[in-house]
Design a protein around this motif. Structure first.
Motif, PDB file in Angstrom:
ATOM      1  N   TRP A 141      -5.140 -11.625   7.822  1.00  0.00           N
ATOM      2  CA  TRP A 141      -6.296 -10.730   7.708  1.00  0.00           C
ATOM      3  C   TRP A 141      -7.065 -10.669   9.027  1.00  0.00           C
ATOM      4  O   TRP A 141      -7.525  -9.609   9.459  1.00  0.00           O
ATOM      5  CB  TRP A 141      -7.220 -11.188   6.588  1.00  0.00           C
ATOM      6  CG  TRP A 141      -6.888 -10.639   5.238  1.00  0.00           C
ATOM      7  CD1 TRP A 141      -6.558 -11.353   4.126  1.00  0.00           C
ATOM      8  CD2 TRP A 141      -6.851  -9.260   4.841  1.00  0.00           C
ATOM      9  NE1 TRP A 141      -6.304 -10.501   3.066  1.00  0.00           N
ATOM     10  CE2 TRP A 141      -6.488  -9.213   3.473  1.00  0.00           C
ATOM     11  CE3 TRP A 141      -7.075  -8.052   5.515  1.00  0.00           C
ATOM     12  CZ2 TRP A 141      -6.356  -8.026   2.770  1.00  0.00           C
ATOM     13  CZ3 TRP A 141      -6.949  -6.864   4.812  1.00  0.00           C
ATOM     14  CH2 TRP A 141      -6.596  -6.854   3.465  1.00  0.00           C
ATOM     15  N   ASN A 148      -5.083  -8.610  11.394  1.00  0.00           N
ATOM     16  CA  ASN A 148      -5.185  -7.196  11.010  1.00  0.00           C
ATOM     17  C   ASN A 148      -6.507  -6.591  11.508  1.00  0.00           C
ATOM     18  O   ASN A 148      -6.525  -5.462  12.022  1.00  0.00           O
ATOM     19  CB  ASN A 148      -5.073  -7.050   9.498  1.00  0.00           C
ATOM     20  CG  ASN A 148      -5.277  -5.616   9.034  1.00  0.00           C
ATOM     21  OD1 ASN A 148      -6.331  -5.263   8.520  1.00  0.00           O
ATOM     22  ND2 ASN A 148      -4.257  -4.788   9.211  1.00  0.00           N
ATOM     23  N   LYS A 149      -7.569  -7.365  11.375  1.00  0.00           N
ATOM     24  CA  LYS A 149      -8.876  -6.900  11.868  1.00  0.00           C
ATOM     25  C   LYS A 149      -8.820  -6.659  13.377  1.00  0.00           C
ATOM     26  O   LYS A 149      -9.319  -5.638  13.884  1.00  0.00           O
ATOM     27  CB  LYS A 149      -9.939  -7.952  11.538  1.00  0.00           C
ATOM     28  CG  LYS A 149     -11.331  -7.624  12.032  1.00  0.00           C
ATOM     29  CD  LYS A 149     -12.299  -8.760  11.709  1.00  0.00           C
ATOM     30  CE  LYS A 149     -13.678  -8.502  12.297  1.00  0.00           C
ATOM     31  NZ  LYS A 149     -14.608  -9.638  12.046  1.00  0.00           N
ATOM     32  N   ARG A 175      -6.746  -3.518  14.154  1.00  0.00           N
ATOM     33  CA  ARG A 175      -7.517  -2.286  13.919  1.00  0.00           C
ATOM     34  C   ARG A 175      -8.386  -1.950  15.125  1.00  0.00           C
ATOM     35  O   ARG A 175      -8.551  -0.771  15.471  1.00  0.00           O
ATOM     36  CB  ARG A 175      -8.387  -2.444  12.674  1.00  0.00           C
ATOM     37  CG  ARG A 175      -7.615  -2.454  11.359  1.00  0.00           C
ATOM     38  CD  ARG A 175      -8.574  -2.580  10.192  1.00  0.00           C
ATOM     39  NE  ARG A 175      -7.876  -2.576   8.930  1.00  0.00           N
ATOM     40  CZ  ARG A 175      -8.374  -2.057   7.803  1.00  0.00           C
ATOM     41  NH1 ARG A 175      -9.556  -1.475   7.810  1.00  0.00           N
ATOM     42  NH2 ARG A 175      -7.695  -2.106   6.682  1.00  0.00           N
ATOM     43  N   GLU A 182      -6.909   2.482  10.861  1.00  0.00           N
ATOM     44  CA  GLU A 182      -7.269   1.825   9.595  1.00  0.00           C
ATOM     45  C   GLU A 182      -6.023   1.186   8.969  1.00  0.00           C
ATOM     46  O   GLU A 182      -5.867   1.200   7.744  1.00  0.00           O
ATOM     47  CB  GLU A 182      -7.896   2.843   8.637  1.00  0.00           C
ATOM     48  CG  GLU A 182      -9.211   3.422   9.120  1.00  0.00           C
ATOM     49  CD  GLU A 182     -10.282   2.350   9.296  1.00  0.00           C
ATOM     50  OE1 GLU A 182     -10.364   1.460   8.432  1.00  0.00           O
ATOM     51  OE2 GLU A 182     -11.018   2.403  10.302  1.00  0.00           O
ATOM     52  N   THR A 183      -5.161   0.637   9.785  1.00  0.00           N
ATOM     53  CA  THR A 183      -3.912   0.036   9.321  1.00  0.00           C
ATOM     54  C   THR A 183      -4.182  -1.045   8.278  1.00  0.00           C
ATOM     55  O   THR A 183      -4.992  -1.952   8.512  1.00  0.00           O
ATOM     56  CB  THR A 183      -3.136  -0.574  10.496  1.00  0.00           C
ATOM     57  OG1 THR A 183      -2.842   0.455  11.436  1.00  0.00           O
ATOM     58  CG2 THR A 183      -1.832  -1.219  10.025  1.00  0.00           C
ATOM     59  N   GLU A 184      -3.507  -0.943   7.148  1.00  0.00           N
ATOM     60  CA  GLU A 184      -3.601  -1.960   6.099  1.00  0.00           C
ATOM     61  C   GLU A 184      -2.440  -2.938   6.238  1.00  0.00           C
ATOM     62  O   GLU A 184      -1.341  -2.556   6.635  1.00  0.00           O
ATOM     63  CB  GLU A 184      -3.543  -1.298   4.715  1.00  0.00           C
ATOM     64  CG  GLU A 184      -4.746  -0.429   4.377  1.00  0.00           C
ATOM     65  CD  GLU A 184      -6.000  -1.253   4.113  1.00  0.00           C
ATOM     66  OE1 GLU A 184      -5.857  -2.444   3.746  1.00  0.00           O
ATOM     67  OE2 GLU A 184      -7.104  -0.714   4.277  1.00  0.00           O
ATOM     68  N   LYS A 187       0.811  -5.032   5.389  1.00  0.00           N
ATOM     69  CA  LYS A 187       1.983  -4.640   4.607  1.00  0.00           C
ATOM     70  C   LYS A 187       3.061  -5.700   4.744  1.00  0.00           C
ATOM     71  O   LYS A 187       3.262  -6.245   5.829  1.00  0.00           O
ATOM     72  CB  LYS A 187       2.521  -3.293   5.119  1.00  0.00           C
ATOM     73  CG  LYS A 187       3.693  -2.735   4.328  1.00  0.00           C
ATOM     74  CD  LYS A 187       4.202  -1.426   4.927  1.00  0.00           C
ATOM     75  CE  LYS A 187       5.080  -1.659   6.129  1.00  0.00           C
ATOM     76  NZ  LYS A 187       5.754  -0.422   6.608  1.00  0.00           N
ATOM     77  N   LEU A 235      -1.891 -10.972  -1.230  1.00  0.00           N
ATOM     78  CA  LEU A 235      -2.194  -9.533  -1.231  1.00  0.00           C
ATOM     79  C   LEU A 235      -2.149  -8.949  -2.637  1.00  0.00           C
ATOM     80  O   LEU A 235      -2.744  -7.909  -2.893  1.00  0.00           O
ATOM     81  CB  LEU A 235      -1.187  -8.786  -0.341  1.00  0.00           C
ATOM     82  CG  LEU A 235      -1.363  -8.964   1.164  1.00  0.00           C
ATOM     83  CD1 LEU A 235      -0.237  -8.274   1.912  1.00  0.00           C
ATOM     84  CD2 LEU A 235      -2.703  -8.400   1.619  1.00  0.00           C
TER      85      LEU A 235
END
Length: 386
Positions: free
Chosen positions: A121, A124-125, A128, A134-136, A138, A386
């Protein structure tokens, strides 16, 4: 916020029994994070430079540490840029990409702890921010090597990796079935650098035939349940475009990695045109071709030489630069394959990285050796979160 209070490097052994670098980061509020750096056997000449692990550790402990102590642990981009400037060379040849990357990854892990976030996470932040997207997160599809040749196999096979693309459980089942086939046929084999079989076979097609037989015997369907891919490693295995296209059609292959040498840009683009004529989905991947460098990837985008890229953080040397390459690849609609190296450690950072940047695939070897299996297990852990 947490500030770095200690940076300590040390030499450890990788899965090949060769020295590599581990880095520990401590913060002023008592956090501790450890990461280690892999290295490859088949490498691109464009990769960031490694130095001897003992020298890398000395550079960490005597040069880098002094600059990082007191820095906010969450200042990833600034810390990476500071190390790049401290090195002062175009390819990190002074301090060593293994020194710089070890610190970069350990800083990110410590920052995730300081932010009270799972590593994926936090990454991911950061991604971005890098990609302005705004990639989530996966879960990527595993690419698992079943049989190896070339520099990884030490046998008569030219192609470096014969890959099964599917679920981890499917990979383990097919691997076990291949083992039974080899034993039944009394084909001598050993295990290669990444846990794949290195059998005494004369032709690459023999390896593909055995994998197809194992897929069928495992109750799986090609191109429905699982897919096949090759890492030809064209710097070392020289094949013609005609031979590659013949294998692509005969075995209904999905992915082809480095079919030609790293300088063969026009051959890549011509092969891409030929594969497009098939009307089938395919993945033409550059590894040594791009070496996780933005300028090389941009050339590949402009010249339309591929539609996929291998992402190896140690090819470029910092987390920030790695994510910049992924962001460019995504913008160009390239599929991304976050990849291990032949000399691995028990570090699972690449699993979190693959999820964080929404990579399409994670390539981490055969789903059997501990240092490979840990990365696939980490995927399962993240999937449950997730």
């Amino acid at each position: 916020m947490s500030k770095i209070s200690e940076v300590q490097g040390r030499v450890i052994l990788d899965s090949r029994g060769k020295p590599t670098v581990e880095v520990k980061i401590r913060t002023d509020d008592g956090l501790e994070a450890i990461d280690s750096v892999p290295s490859g056997t088949s490498t691109s000449s464009r990769e960031a430079a490694l130095v001897e692990p003992s020298l890398a550790v000395a550079n960490i402990n005597q040069i880098i540490a002094a600059k990082l102590i007191g820095q906010e642990v969450t200042a990833q981009r600034e810390i990476d840029q500071m190390m790049i400037a401290l090195d002062g060379t175009a390819n990190k040849a002074k301090l060593g990409a293994n020194a710089i990357l070890g610190v970069s990854l350990a800083v990110a892990r410590a920052a995730a702890m300081a932010s009270k976030m799972p590593l994926f996470w936090y990454l991911n932040k950061f991604f971005r921010q890098i990609s302005a997207s705004e990639t989530e997160p996966k879960i990527p599809t595993p690419m698992m090597v079943m049989i190896c040749g070339g520099q990884h196999g030490g046998n008569r096979l030219c192609i470096q990796e014969f890959l099964l693309i599917g679920k981890i459980e499917q990979g383990r089942k097919v691997w076990q079935t291949i083992k039974k086939i080899l034993k039944k046929r009394r084909i001598d084999y050993k295990l290669g650098l990444e846990g794949a079989f290195s059998p005494d076979l004369q032709y690459d097609e023999d390896a593909l035939d055995i994998i197809l037989e194992a897929i069928q015997a495992s109750g799986l369907r090609l191109n429905q349940d699982v897919r096949l891919g090759l890492d030809i490693a064209g710097n070392n295995c020289r094949m013609t475009a005609a031979d590659i296209c013949r294998l692509f059609e005969k075995y209904q292959l999905y992915s082809l990695e480095d079919p030609f040498a790293e300088t063969a840009w026009s051959q890549f683009s011509q092969l891409k045109l030929e594969l497009e004529k098939s009307g089938r989905d395919f993945l033409l991947i550059g590894d040594d071709l791009f070496a996780t460098h933005k300028n090389l990837l941009q050339k590949g985008i402009d010249d339309q030489v591929a539609n996929g890229i291998i992402i190896k953080a140690n090819q470029v040397g910092t987390l920030t630069e790695t994510m910049e390459v992924v962001a460019l690849a995504k913008k160009a609609k390239f599929q991304g394959v976050v990849s291990h190296r032949s000399g691995e450690t028990q570090d699972t950072f690449i699993a979190d990285l693959a999820v964080a940047v929404a990579a399409d695939f994670l390539k981490a070897g055969a789903p059997i050796p501990r240092e490979r299996l840990l990365k696939y297990r980490r995927l399962k852990e993240i999937e449950s979160e997730l």
